[in-house]
Write an enzyme that holds these catalytic residues in place. Sequence first.
Site, short mmCIF file in Angstrom:
data_model
loop_
_atom_site.label_atom_id
_atom_site.label_comp_id
_atom_site.label_asym_id
_atom_site.label_seq_id
_atom_site.Cartn_x
_atom_site.Cartn_y
_atom_site.Cartn_z
N TYR A 12 0.83 -1.22 0.00
CA TYR A 12 0.00 0.00 0.00
C TYR A 12 0.87 1.26 0.00
CZ TYR A 12 -2.99 3.58 2.25
OH TYR A 12 -3.65 4.73 2.59
N ILE A 13 1.71 1.41 1.00
CA ILE A 13 2.47 2.66 1.11
C ILE A 13 3.63 2.68 0.11
CG2 ILE A 13 3.69 4.17 2.71
CD1 ILE A 13 2.03 2.91 4.97
N ASN A 33 8.62 -9.27 -2.16
CA ASN A 33 8.42 -10.73 -2.31
C ASN A 33 6.96 -11.06 -2.63
OD1 ASN A 33 7.08 -10.43 0.10
ND2 ASN A 33 8.44 -11.76 1.30
N LEU A 34 6.14 -10.03 -2.80
CA LEU A 34 4.72 -10.17 -3.16
C LEU A 34 3.95 -11.03 -2.15
CD1 LEU A 34 4.89 -10.48 -7.08
CD2 LEU A 34 4.49 -8.44 -5.70
N GLY A 37 2.05 -7.73 -0.98
CA GLY A 37 1.96 -6.70 -2.02
C GLY A 37 1.27 -7.24 -3.26
N ASP A 52 13.01 -12.01 -1.63
CA ASP A 52 12.83 -11.81 -0.20
C ASP A 52 14.06 -11.11 0.39
OD1 ASP A 52 10.96 -13.57 2.06
OD2 ASP A 52 12.72 -12.43 2.71
N ALA A 75 9.26 -2.94 3.73
CA ALA A 75 8.91 -4.37 3.73
C ALA A 75 8.79 -4.89 5.16
CB ALA A 75 9.97 -5.15 2.97
N SER A 118 6.83 3.12 13.14
CA SER A 118 5.41 3.15 13.51
C SER A 118 5.19 3.79 14.87
CB SER A 118 4.90 1.71 13.57
OG SER A 118 3.62 1.68 14.15
N TYR A 142 4.53 -6.36 16.97
CA TYR A 142 4.78 -5.53 15.78
C TYR A 142 5.59 -4.28 16.16
CZ TYR A 142 3.81 -2.02 12.26
OH TYR A 142 3.93 -1.00 11.35
N LYS A 146 9.55 -3.05 15.14
CA LYS A 146 9.90 -1.76 14.53
C LYS A 146 10.98 -1.06 15.38
CE LYS A 146 7.41 -1.57 10.80
NZ LYS A 146 7.61 -1.03 9.47
N ARG A 222 -7.77 8.67 16.98
CA ARG A 222 -6.52 8.40 16.25
C ARG A 222 -6.15 9.61 15.40
NH1 ARG A 222 -6.56 5.16 19.32
NH2 ARG A 222 -6.40 2.89 19.25
#
Length: 330
Positions: A12-13, A33-34, A37, A52, A75, A118, A142, A146, A222
């Site tokens: 997306y980004i 690496n789809l 995506g 990858d 990624a 993030s 997550y 990061k 948010r």
Amino acid sequence: MKKIMVVGGAGYIGSHCSRILADRGYEVVVVDNLSTGHRKALDPRATFYEGDIRDFAFLDRVFKKEKVDAVVHFAAKSLVGVSMKEPIDYFDNNVNGTLVLLKAMVANEVKKIVFSSSAAVYGEQKVLPITEEAIPNPECTYGETKLQMEKMMKWADIAYGVRYVSLRYFNVAGALDNGEIGEDHNPETHLIPLILQVPLKKRPQISIFGDDYPTPDGTCIRDYIHVVDLIDAHIKALEYLFAGNKSDIFNLGSENGFSVKEMIQSAEKVVGQAIPQEVVSRRPGDPAILIASSKKAQEILHWKPRYTLDQMIETAYKFHKSHLNGYEDK
Ligand code: UDP
């Protein structure tokens, strides 16, 4: 013109980043690496390498062939809920992936990276809006990955002179103005695409995850930022590094908070119809309020978000209307 490697450029980004870089005259190399995506999101002007980032030999080949000036790194796996159930997979993909990427960058003397971090690194903070001075306290795997990725870059800077800009985003939304590319996650968990599924007749109503939070209307607040504003910050960060500036960390948000109910109202205005809603229980791990101070990015990167909340919803709606089943449609 400079050549930029967009890692995760089919997501997306990343796909927005590739387009906007190419629009501004940069040469773009995409590595993806789809896994999440989409091939159809790739910019036709970019040179694409499918692979990858945990594969050093693959990355080394691409770096040797393309001689890029800098990397923009998107990624990563990014679902908070899944990260709690599959922490090892998240550490492998995100932290190990970044480790190998840095190794390949150092081996090929590529010493500039703009990194997609993030707000999740902060966790729940007492002082709002959150500034970069806040002590990170991730509350999910997550966010922890990061933070670890940022830390690796810090030490790679000290040892090898890899200059980085880490951009800590809040809630990213919207799509390119022409609706050509946008947000297509499977499963979708984000608020705006889910709200828009109601007028698109893909779900009967939107669920509000709790209305008993300590906020004026009881729903979570948010800080939403349009993806085009977000990419503008990435390009400013690249220019900042090309100008020889030091590594740094910046928040990216709008400094405006909107509650879940306000988001639904704004969507009702944009689509011109009522959106049925129901209140359900809280989603575990959701802090009541997340608002960023972006003063530092405004002062140092001279960045200023321009899109309004209605425009975020309008552009997202344009994409979803023309891609009812995401990229599968086209
Ligand atoms: N949310 C909601 N219903 C949904 C999806 C999300 O009420 O179907 C709320 C969620 O609790 C959070 C906000 O919307 O307060 C934004 O959630 P999202 O998943 O888009 O982003 P996050 O803040 O988790 O990164």
